[in-house]
Structures are given as C-alpha cells and as structure tokens.
Write an enzyme that holds these catalytic residues in place. Structure first.
Site, PDB file in Angstrom:
ATOM      1  N   HIS A 124     113.544 101.454   1.569  1.00 36.75           N
ATOM      2  CA  HIS A 124     112.753 101.910   2.466  1.00 36.75           C
ATOM      3  C   HIS A 124     113.561 101.613   3.877  1.00 36.75           C
ATOM      4  O   HIS A 124     113.259 102.632   4.665  1.00 36.75           O
ATOM      5  CB  HIS A 124     111.468 101.122   2.563  1.00 36.75           C
ATOM      6  CG  HIS A 124     110.700 101.271   3.811  1.00 36.75           C
ATOM      7  ND1 HIS A 124     110.189 102.282   4.074  1.00 36.75           N
ATOM      8  CD2 HIS A 124     110.848 100.433   4.996  1.00 36.75           C
ATOM      9  CE1 HIS A 124     109.445 102.308   5.593  1.00 36.75           C
ATOM     10  NE2 HIS A 124     110.014 100.989   5.736  1.00 36.75           N
ATOM     11  N   HIS A 129     114.580 104.298   7.870  1.00 37.70           N
ATOM     12  CA  HIS A 129     114.811 103.724   9.296  1.00 37.70           C
ATOM     13  C   HIS A 129     116.225 104.288   9.736  1.00 37.70           C
ATOM     14  O   HIS A 129     116.283 104.672  10.869  1.00 37.70           O
ATOM     15  CB  HIS A 129     114.632 102.423   9.511  1.00 37.70           C
ATOM     16  CG  HIS A 129     113.057 101.950   9.436  1.00 37.70           C
ATOM     17  ND1 HIS A 129     111.931 102.378  10.286  1.00 37.70           N
ATOM     18  CD2 HIS A 129     112.387 101.448   8.476  1.00 37.70           C
ATOM     19  CE1 HIS A 129     111.093 101.907   9.895  1.00 37.70           C
ATOM     20  NE2 HIS A 129     111.130 101.468   8.741  1.00 37.70           N
ATOM     21  N   GLU A 170     106.644 104.218  11.483  1.00 34.36           N
ATOM     22  CA  GLU A 170     106.523 104.253   9.994  1.00 34.36           C
ATOM     23  C   GLU A 170     105.856 105.642   9.516  1.00 34.36           C
ATOM     24  O   GLU A 170     106.127 106.258   8.537  1.00 34.36           O
ATOM     25  CB  GLU A 170     105.666 103.199   9.739  1.00 34.36           C
ATOM     26  CG  GLU A 170     106.197 101.910   9.742  1.00 34.36           C
ATOM     27  CD  GLU A 170     107.426 101.653   8.995  1.00 34.36           C
ATOM     28  OE1 GLU A 170     107.665 102.379   8.002  1.00 34.36           O
ATOM     29  OE2 GLU A 170     108.229 100.453   9.090  1.00 34.36           O
ATOM     30  N   SER A 189     110.604 107.704   3.004  1.00 35.35           N
ATOM     31  CA  SER A 189     111.024 106.843   1.675  1.00 35.35           C
ATOM     32  C   SER A 189     109.825 106.747   0.691  1.00 35.35           C
ATOM     33  O   SER A 189     110.140 106.104  -0.291  1.00 35.35           O
ATOM     34  CB  SER A 189     111.310 105.312   2.237  1.00 35.35           C
ATOM     35  OG  SER A 189     109.978 104.941   2.818  1.00 35.35           O
TER      36      SER A 189
HETATM   37 CO    CO Z   1     109.459 100.527   7.936  1.00 38.00          CO
END
Ligand code: CO
Ligand code: PHE
Length: 259
Positions: A124, A129, A170, A189
């Site tokens: 993730h 990110h 997010e 993700s």
């Molecule tokens: Co995150």
C-alpha cells in the site's frame, strides 16, 4: 489497538533499516502478484501523474529497495523514503512529511490478506503513495500537509485534518480529460475499490470542498460511500493553502457529517 510491526529497533523518529536482504522469496513473489493485479487496472483507473511515475520505479520485480528509489526521488522532487515498522504516532508522521520524508512500512501482508488489509503494508505505502511524490505539485502539497499536521496538533485539530487526508491522499478522485481517475493511495493499492470508485453508480462523487472534507467522518472497513473529486493537484495545493486556524475554529462549532 495493537500494531503488528516490530517497533523495538526503531529510532526516536520511528525509522528503521529496511534490511532488504531479509525479505524471503515468497514475499517478493507476493508483492509481484499484488503488483501484477494492480498493473492491469491502473491504465484504466489511475491518474496520468501516477502512471507516468510508476514507470520510473521498476518495482515490478519484487519489494523495492527504498534506498535506490529515494535516490531517484531526491533528484526529482527532493523527497526521500524512510522505512518504518508500521503506523507511527502523528507527531513523528507529520515531522517526516514536513521534512520531505515519506514513511513506508517495511513489512508485507500475508497471502491470505491479498484482497484486503486493515493496516498499511509496504505494498500500500509504496505502490499507492510513493509514485505521486515524483509529481512536483503533489510533492509540494504533501510537504505542506506535513507542516499543517504539526500545526493542527498545536490547535487540537488533527481529527479534522485526518479527514482531509482520508478524502484526498487516500481516497481522492480526479476529473481528467480522459474521464474520472483515482489518485488516492487507498484506491490505487486496492484490487476492488479502484474500479468501484471510478465506475460504480452507487457512491456519491462530490466536487472537492475543503470544509466538507474536514467535517466528514469516514469508515475504514468498507468501500467509501462518498468520494471528493479534484480537477488537478494544483487545485488541491491552492485550496489547502489558506490558514486553517480560523477554519478549524469555525468548524469545531458545527456538527460532523456522516460518511
Ligand atoms: Co496510505
Ligand atoms: N494550510 C493548512 C494550514 O494552515 C496546512 C495544510 C496544507 C493542510 C496542505 C493540508 C494540506 O493549516
């Protein structure tokens, strides 16, 4: 909540060594499987900035070496990756971001967590990110967010600021010439929510509204029922630039909004 990382070896800023040689073959293989699944989805659902950046990373062969990626990232936008044992306290997290260091969890989920995991893992954090930190505007926004986090701690407003993070960094969507695309790391993700967020008719998709995002509660255990849509990272940087102190004061008096 008990966290599953090993915090014993962490420094006072919660950083650890990545110890890349300690990853097992099965872990690299699992990372590759996650990577391959998402790679089939992202051309259709991810924003162009993310797609452009992942190409520079050649992370498809297994869990990447953070030091090699940091070197590229440093040249491009001045950011670095720091390895961390998992979730870290707010102050340490904001402090890293405020210094252009992005904390990335070292451990990988178990095979039975292929589709869903509660705590962020290396897949993730890295896949979701890190690529966008190669985008100059996004990178500057994340830096401002970190400084804003330290300020929110002084103003007792971290909860509000965390909602903004949730609905942008997010789970954010972006309106692009090619149509709606995802830029939120939780979406990028995710095997299921990525396509859902972009195409399912059920969720609400609201034009980005700073105050609404700061007020809207969120659920961590299901697909989001509301997404906020930005036009560009420039818009995000611009609209989060004002001093939040008076905004926090005003919003504190108002009720929060349901997810
Ligand atoms: Co995150
Ligand atoms: N401008 C915000 C403040 O004054 C900081 C911030 C920047 C927050 C970018 C989020 C994103 O507190």
């Amino acid at each position: 909540m008990s966290l599953r990382g090993d915090y014993n070896l962490a420094a006072s800023d919660y950083s650890v060594e990545q110890d890349w040689n300690a990853y097992r073959g099965e872990e690299h293989a699992l990372f590759r499987r996650l990577y391959d699944r998402q790679s089939k989805l992202v051309p259709r659902y991810a924003c162009a900035e993310w797609i452009e950046a992942i190409a520079e990373l050649d992370a498809g062969s297994g869990i990447p070496r953070f030091d090699l990626v940091s070197r590229k990232l440093k040249t491009k936008t001045g950011w670095e990756i720091v390895a961390v044992p998992g979730l870290i306290p707010d102050e340490a997290f904001f402090m890293h971001l405020a210094n252009r260091r992005f904390p990335v969890t070292v451990w990988l989920r178990k095979p039975e967590e292929f589709d869903y995991i509660v705590e962020p893992d290396v897949f993730h954090d890295f896949f979701g990110h890190v690529p966008l930190l190669f985008d100059a505007v996004y990178a500057d926004h994340m830096h401002e967010y970190g400084k804003g986090g330290l300020k929110a701690m002084r103003l007792d407003a971290v909860k509000m600021l965390a909602r903004l993070y949730w609905y942008t960094i997010e789970f954010g969507l972006m309106k692009t010439p090619a149509g709606l695309r995802a830029y939120g790391a939780g979406l990028l993700s995710s095997g299921g929510e990525l396509a859902h967020s972009v195409t399912d008719p059920a969720p609400k998709r609201l034009a980005f509204d700073l105050e609404k995002a700061l007020r809207t509660e969120y659920r961590v255990d299901r697909y989001q029922s509301t997404y906020f849509v930005i036009d560009s990272f420039a818009q995000l940087l611009r609209e989060t630039a004002p001093d939040f102190a008076p905004i926090y004061d005003r919003l504190r008096a108002l009720p929060t909004l349901a997810p």
